[in-house]
Design a protein around this motif. Structure first.
Motif, PDB file in Angstrom:
ATOM      1  N   GLN A  13      -2.621   0.098  -4.278  1.00 30.79           N
ATOM      2  CA  GLN A  13      -2.793  -1.028  -3.362  1.00 30.79           C
ATOM      3  C   GLN A  13      -2.713  -2.329  -4.145  1.00 30.79           C
ATOM      4  O   GLN A  13      -3.342  -2.479  -5.195  1.00 30.79           O
ATOM      5  CB  GLN A  13      -4.155  -0.962  -2.663  1.00 30.79           C
ATOM      6  CG  GLN A  13      -4.270   0.190  -1.683  1.00 30.79           C
ATOM      7  CD  GLN A  13      -5.655   0.248  -1.065  1.00 30.79           C
ATOM      8  OE1 GLN A  13      -6.609   0.607  -1.727  1.00 30.79           O
ATOM      9  NE2 GLN A  13      -5.750  -0.098   0.206  1.00 30.79           N
ATOM     10  N   LYS A  14      -1.917  -3.255  -3.628  1.00 37.00           N
ATOM     11  CA  LYS A  14      -1.826  -4.607  -4.182  1.00 37.00           C
ATOM     12  C   LYS A  14      -2.155  -5.577  -3.055  1.00 37.00           C
ATOM     13  O   LYS A  14      -1.531  -5.532  -1.995  1.00 37.00           O
ATOM     14  CB  LYS A  14      -0.427  -4.884  -4.724  1.00 37.00           C
ATOM     15  CG  LYS A  14      -0.087  -4.079  -5.965  1.00 37.00           C
ATOM     16  CD  LYS A  14       1.323  -4.343  -6.435  1.00 37.00           C
ATOM     17  CE  LYS A  14       1.388  -5.714  -7.061  1.00 37.00           C
ATOM     18  NZ  LYS A  14       2.699  -5.959  -7.713  1.00 37.00           N
ATOM     19  N   PHE A  15      -3.138  -6.432  -3.299  1.00 36.86           N
ATOM     20  CA  PHE A  15      -3.517  -7.411  -2.297  1.00 36.86           C
ATOM     21  C   PHE A  15      -4.168  -8.607  -2.977  1.00 36.86           C
ATOM     22  O   PHE A  15      -4.509  -8.562  -4.155  1.00 36.86           O
ATOM     23  CB  PHE A  15      -4.442  -6.800  -1.239  1.00 36.86           C
ATOM     24  CG  PHE A  15      -5.692  -6.157  -1.780  1.00 36.86           C
ATOM     25  CD1 PHE A  15      -6.876  -6.866  -1.845  1.00 36.86           C
ATOM     26  CD2 PHE A  15      -5.689  -4.839  -2.204  1.00 36.86           C
ATOM     27  CE1 PHE A  15      -8.041  -6.273  -2.329  1.00 36.86           C
ATOM     28  CE2 PHE A  15      -6.834  -4.231  -2.686  1.00 36.86           C
ATOM     29  CZ  PHE A  15      -8.008  -4.957  -2.749  1.00 36.86           C
TER      30      PHE A  15
ATOM     31  N   ASP B 267      -4.683  -5.286  -8.060  1.00 32.35           N
ATOM     32  CA  ASP B 267      -3.652  -4.266  -8.207  1.00 32.35           C
ATOM     33  C   ASP B 267      -4.390  -3.017  -8.677  1.00 32.35           C
ATOM     34  O   ASP B 267      -4.846  -2.959  -9.814  1.00 32.35           O
ATOM     35  CB  ASP B 267      -2.612  -4.712  -9.234  1.00 32.35           C
ATOM     36  CG  ASP B 267      -1.435  -3.762  -9.349  1.00 32.35           C
ATOM     37  OD1 ASP B 267      -1.515  -2.619  -8.837  1.00 32.35           O
ATOM     38  OD2 ASP B 267      -0.434  -4.161  -9.964  1.00 32.35           O
ATOM     39  N   ARG B 268      -4.560  -2.052  -7.782  1.00 34.62           N
ATOM     40  CA  ARG B 268      -5.419  -0.915  -8.096  1.00 34.62           C
ATOM     41  C   ARG B 268      -4.800   0.406  -7.662  1.00 34.62           C
ATOM     42  O   ARG B 268      -3.963   0.449  -6.764  1.00 34.62           O
ATOM     43  CB  ARG B 268      -6.786  -1.081  -7.437  1.00 34.62           C
ATOM     44  CG  ARG B 268      -6.746  -1.051  -5.927  1.00 34.62           C
ATOM     45  CD  ARG B 268      -8.111  -1.105  -5.273  1.00 34.62           C
ATOM     46  NE  ARG B 268      -9.009  -0.053  -5.690  1.00 34.62           N
ATOM     47  CZ  ARG B 268      -8.987   1.195  -5.216  1.00 34.62           C
ATOM     48  NH1 ARG B 268      -8.087   1.534  -4.314  1.00 34.62           N
ATOM     49  NH2 ARG B 268      -9.870   2.078  -5.626  1.00 34.62           N
TER      50      ARG B 268
ATOM     51  N   LYS C 226      -8.090   5.126  -1.250  1.00 34.10           N
ATOM     52  CA  LYS C 226      -7.690   3.990  -0.417  1.00 34.10           C
ATOM     53  C   LYS C 226      -8.908   3.222   0.069  1.00 34.10           C
ATOM     54  O   LYS C 226      -9.876   3.805   0.560  1.00 34.10           O
ATOM     55  CB  LYS C 226      -6.865   4.468   0.777  1.00 34.10           C
ATOM     56  CG  LYS C 226      -6.289   3.311   1.572  1.00 34.10           C
ATOM     57  CD  LYS C 226      -5.353   3.782   2.664  1.00 34.10           C
ATOM     58  CE  LYS C 226      -4.729   2.590   3.350  1.00 34.10           C
ATOM     59  NZ  LYS C 226      -3.817   2.988   4.410  1.00 34.10           N
ATOM     60  N   ILE C 227      -8.836   1.910  -0.064  1.00 33.15           N
ATOM     61  CA  ILE C 227      -9.868   1.013   0.459  1.00 33.15           C
ATOM     62  C   ILE C 227      -9.404   0.543   1.831  1.00 33.15           C
ATOM     63  O   ILE C 227      -8.244   0.145   1.992  1.00 33.15           O
ATOM     64  CB  ILE C 227     -10.069  -0.203  -0.470  1.00 33.15           C
ATOM     65  CG1 ILE C 227     -10.582   0.238  -1.829  1.00 33.15           C
ATOM     66  CG2 ILE C 227     -11.010  -1.219   0.163  1.00 33.15           C
ATOM     67  CD1 ILE C 227     -10.620  -0.885  -2.856  1.00 33.15           C
ATOM     68  N   ASP C 228     -10.294   0.567   2.796  1.00 32.70           N
ATOM     69  CA  ASP C 228      -9.982   0.066   4.132  1.00 32.70           C
ATOM     70  C   ASP C 228     -10.038  -1.457   4.085  1.00 32.70           C
ATOM     71  O   ASP C 228     -11.121  -2.044   4.054  1.00 32.70           O
ATOM     72  CB  ASP C 228     -10.982   0.619   5.148  1.00 32.70           C
ATOM     73  CG  ASP C 228     -10.717   0.124   6.561  1.00 32.70           C
ATOM     74  OD1 ASP C 228      -9.769  -0.674   6.773  1.00 32.70           O
ATOM     75  OD2 ASP C 228     -11.483   0.529   7.457  1.00 32.70           O
TER      76      ASP C 228
ATOM     77  N   GLU D  21       0.875  -1.170   0.000  1.00 42.33           N
ATOM     78  CA  GLU D  21       0.000   0.000   0.000  1.00 42.33           C
ATOM     79  C   GLU D  21       0.908   1.214   0.000  1.00 42.33           C
ATOM     80  O   GLU D  21       1.723   1.376   0.906  1.00 42.33           O
ATOM     81  CB  GLU D  21      -0.897   0.029   1.240  1.00 42.33           C
ATOM     82  CG  GLU D  21      -1.936  -1.056   1.294  1.00 42.33           C
ATOM     83  CD  GLU D  21      -2.844  -0.902   2.497  1.00 42.33           C
ATOM     84  OE1 GLU D  21      -4.044  -0.765   2.298  1.00 42.33           O
ATOM     85  OE2 GLU D  21      -2.324  -0.908   3.636  1.00 42.33           O
ATOM     86  N   GLU D  22       0.781   2.034  -1.027  1.00 42.81           N
ATOM     87  CA  GLU D  22       1.648   3.208  -1.134  1.00 42.81           C
ATOM     88  C   GLU D  22       0.833   4.400  -1.600  1.00 42.81           C
ATOM     89  O   GLU D  22       0.114   4.328  -2.597  1.00 42.81           O
ATOM     90  CB  GLU D  22       2.752   2.929  -2.146  1.00 42.81           C
ATOM     91  CG  GLU D  22       3.675   4.083  -2.387  1.00 42.81           C
ATOM     92  CD  GLU D  22       4.710   3.781  -3.464  1.00 42.81           C
ATOM     93  OE1 GLU D  22       5.482   4.701  -3.770  1.00 42.81           O
ATOM     94  OE2 GLU D  22       4.738   2.680  -4.004  1.00 42.81           O
ATOM     95  N   GLU D  23       0.949   5.501  -0.863  1.00 41.22           N
ATOM     96  CA  GLU D  23       0.286   6.733  -1.277  1.00 41.22           C
ATOM     97  C   GLU D  23       1.142   7.391  -2.350  1.00 41.22           C
ATOM     98  O   GLU D  23       2.289   7.751  -2.118  1.00 41.22           O
ATOM     99  CB  GLU D  23       0.069   7.676  -0.096  1.00 41.22           C
ATOM    100  CG  GLU D  23      -0.830   8.837  -0.449  1.00 41.22           C
ATOM    101  CD  GLU D  23      -1.243   9.663   0.757  1.00 41.22           C
ATOM    102  OE1 GLU D  23      -2.315  10.281   0.691  1.00 41.22           O
ATOM    103  OE2 GLU D  23      -0.515   9.677   1.763  1.00 41.22           O
TER     104      GLU D  23
END
Length: 73
Positions: free
Chosen positions: A24-26, A42-43, A47-49, A14-16
């Motif tokens: 965000q990659k998850f 990979d988006r 930010k998604i919580d 997660e990088e701003e």
């Protein structure tokens, strides 16, 4: 009351990038076993919580319905 099932999440990064824009990659999985369905994400965007069960469930349903990913390892 039945407990709500929520997919597992494995956060890779997660990088701003700029203020309010995140990369965000998850990976979402349906279980810890080797035959779990896996949906890599990979988006870039707001930010998604990733601790929010409703957010995870919504992403899971969208990915499953679109047929994007879901390969067992």
């Amino acid at each position: 009351m039945a407990r709500l099932w929520v997919p597992n999440v494995e956060i890779e990064s997660e990088e701003e990038m700029t203020e309010g824009v995140w990369h965000q990659k998850f990976i979402l999985t349906d279980g810890p076993h080797s035959m779990s369905r896996r949906y890599p994400v990979d988006r870039v965007g707001a930010k998604i919580d990733l601790t929010d069960p409703q957010a995870l469930l919504s992403i899971w349903k969208t990915l499953r319905e679109s047929g994007d990913g879901g390969n067992a390892d």
